[in-house]
Design a protein around this motif. Structure first.
Motif, PDB file in Angstrom:
ATOM      1  N   ARG A  12       0.833  -1.200   0.000  1.00  0.00           N
ATOM      2  CA  ARG A  12       0.000   0.000   0.000  1.00  0.00           C
ATOM      3  C   ARG A  12       0.873   1.258   0.000  1.00  0.00           C
ATOM      4  NH1 ARG A  12      -5.165  -1.377  -1.451  1.00  0.00           N
ATOM      5  NH2 ARG A  12      -5.416  -3.553  -0.838  1.00  0.00           N
ATOM      6  N   LEU A  40      -8.677   8.477  -0.190  1.00  0.00           N
ATOM      7  CA  LEU A  40      -8.869   7.273   0.622  1.00  0.00           C
ATOM      8  C   LEU A  40      -9.413   6.130  -0.223  1.00  0.00           C
ATOM      9  CD1 LEU A  40     -10.347   8.536   4.026  1.00  0.00           C
ATOM     10  CD2 LEU A  40      -7.983   7.994   3.449  1.00  0.00           C
ATOM     11  N   GLU A  52      -7.544   2.431  -0.990  1.00  0.00           N
ATOM     12  CA  GLU A  52      -8.156   1.144  -0.653  1.00  0.00           C
ATOM     13  C   GLU A  52      -8.453   0.288  -1.873  1.00  0.00           C
ATOM     14  OE1 GLU A  52     -11.568   2.420   1.504  1.00  0.00           O
ATOM     15  OE2 GLU A  52     -10.536   2.430   3.443  1.00  0.00           O
ATOM     16  N   ARG A  92      -4.650   0.971   4.993  1.00  0.00           N
ATOM     17  CA  ARG A  92      -4.493   1.977   3.943  1.00  0.00           C
ATOM     18  C   ARG A  92      -3.024   2.241   3.668  1.00  0.00           C
ATOM     19  NH1 ARG A  92      -9.200   5.197   6.386  1.00  0.00           N
ATOM     20  NH2 ARG A  92     -10.950   4.561   5.080  1.00  0.00           N
TER      21      ARG A  92
END
Length: 268
Positions: free
Chosen positions: A22, A115, A119, A146
């Motif tokens: 991520r 965001l 994700e 995240r």
């Protein structure tokens, strides 16, 4: 360690795209190598580095800012892979809590889109966020799932500062005129206590300019004397003041926060 861990994992037969890295958030005072680290990540993966400046995307027309951000993120999803660098995110995303009152919710809308992108499994983009403060970072931005790691890059310790000095002595060719084993080196270590890496670089740049001004490179065939060089270093440091002098409490508070909330690390 995170870079090697992720590279090895992505090469393994057990890796699935839904388990892609991520990214990470690097927090620390200005000049501690955060921007350099973003470039190191891109180089290590061999992927393009894309810097997104959210402030430059802001527009006066209602809805245009959100559209600009959406378009940029959509373009990123079409890339095979890449490193998305969000620099100084505390400036871009600070004030989210009051967004509805201050800008009609524009900033909150931008934050929501970022965001969602973080994700999403529809892309292979790793995020590297850099911030000069932890206080303005929204907790939702740095929560597990995240982002992989929150790391802290602080004032370099003696060992790291020594490495930084070595790099810039060689780069500036000042090592050509400094006597090996002299007190000049220990003086540099002493004078640069609480300096960031960028400040050490600035100091030695100033030292070189003064040595050129004094014609020292041309005057001496042998090494410059300790007394002369130490005088030049002392004069230079009076013009390159460390940020720690004026923001000591803020920096110490950040380090205290990081000890409980981040991985402490050193980056030259």
């Amino acid at each position: 360690d995170w870079i090697e861990e992720m590279k090895d994992f992505m090469k393994s037969k057990y890796y699935k795209e839904s388990e892609r890295p991520r990214g990470l958030i690097l927090i620390g005072p200005p000049g501690t190598g955060k921007s350099t680290f973003a470039k190191i990540v891109a180089g290590a993966f061999g992927w393009p580095l894309i810097k997104m400046d959210i402030d430059q995307m802001k527009a006066g027309v209602q809805g245009e800012t959100e559209h600009n951000v959406s378009q940029a993120l959509q373009t990123l999803t079409t890339m095979r892979n890449g490193i998305l660098w969000l620099d100084e995110i505390e400036k871009s995303l600070g004030g989210i809590q009051s967004s509805n009152a201050t800008d009609g919710g524009v900033l909150m809308g931008i934050f929501s889109k970022i965001l969602q992108f973080m994700e999403s499994d529809d892309h292979n983009i790793i995020i590297v966020g850099t911030s000069n403060s932890y206080k303005e970072l929204p907790p939702a931005f740095i929560r597990a799932g995240r982002i992989d790691i929150v790391a802290y890059a602080g004032i370099p310790n003696v060992k790291t500062r020594k490495n930084i000095i070595d790099i810039h002595l060689k780069r500036t060719r000042l090592n050509d005129i400094i006597i090996e084993g002299s007190h000049i080196y220990s003086t540099l270590l002493k004078f640069t206590e609480n300096y960031t890496g960028a400040e050490v670089e600035a100091l030695l740049n100033k030292v070189k300019r003064l040595t050129v001004k004094e014609n020292i490179f041309n005057k001496v065939q042998d090494k410059v004397t300790e007394v002369t060089m130490i005088k030049i270093i002392d004069k230079s440091r009076n013009q390159v003041k460390p940020i720690f002098m004026t923001r000591k409490e803020e920096i110490e508070d950040m380090k205290n926060w990081a000890e409980s909330n981040a991985i402490l690390t050193e980056y030259p």
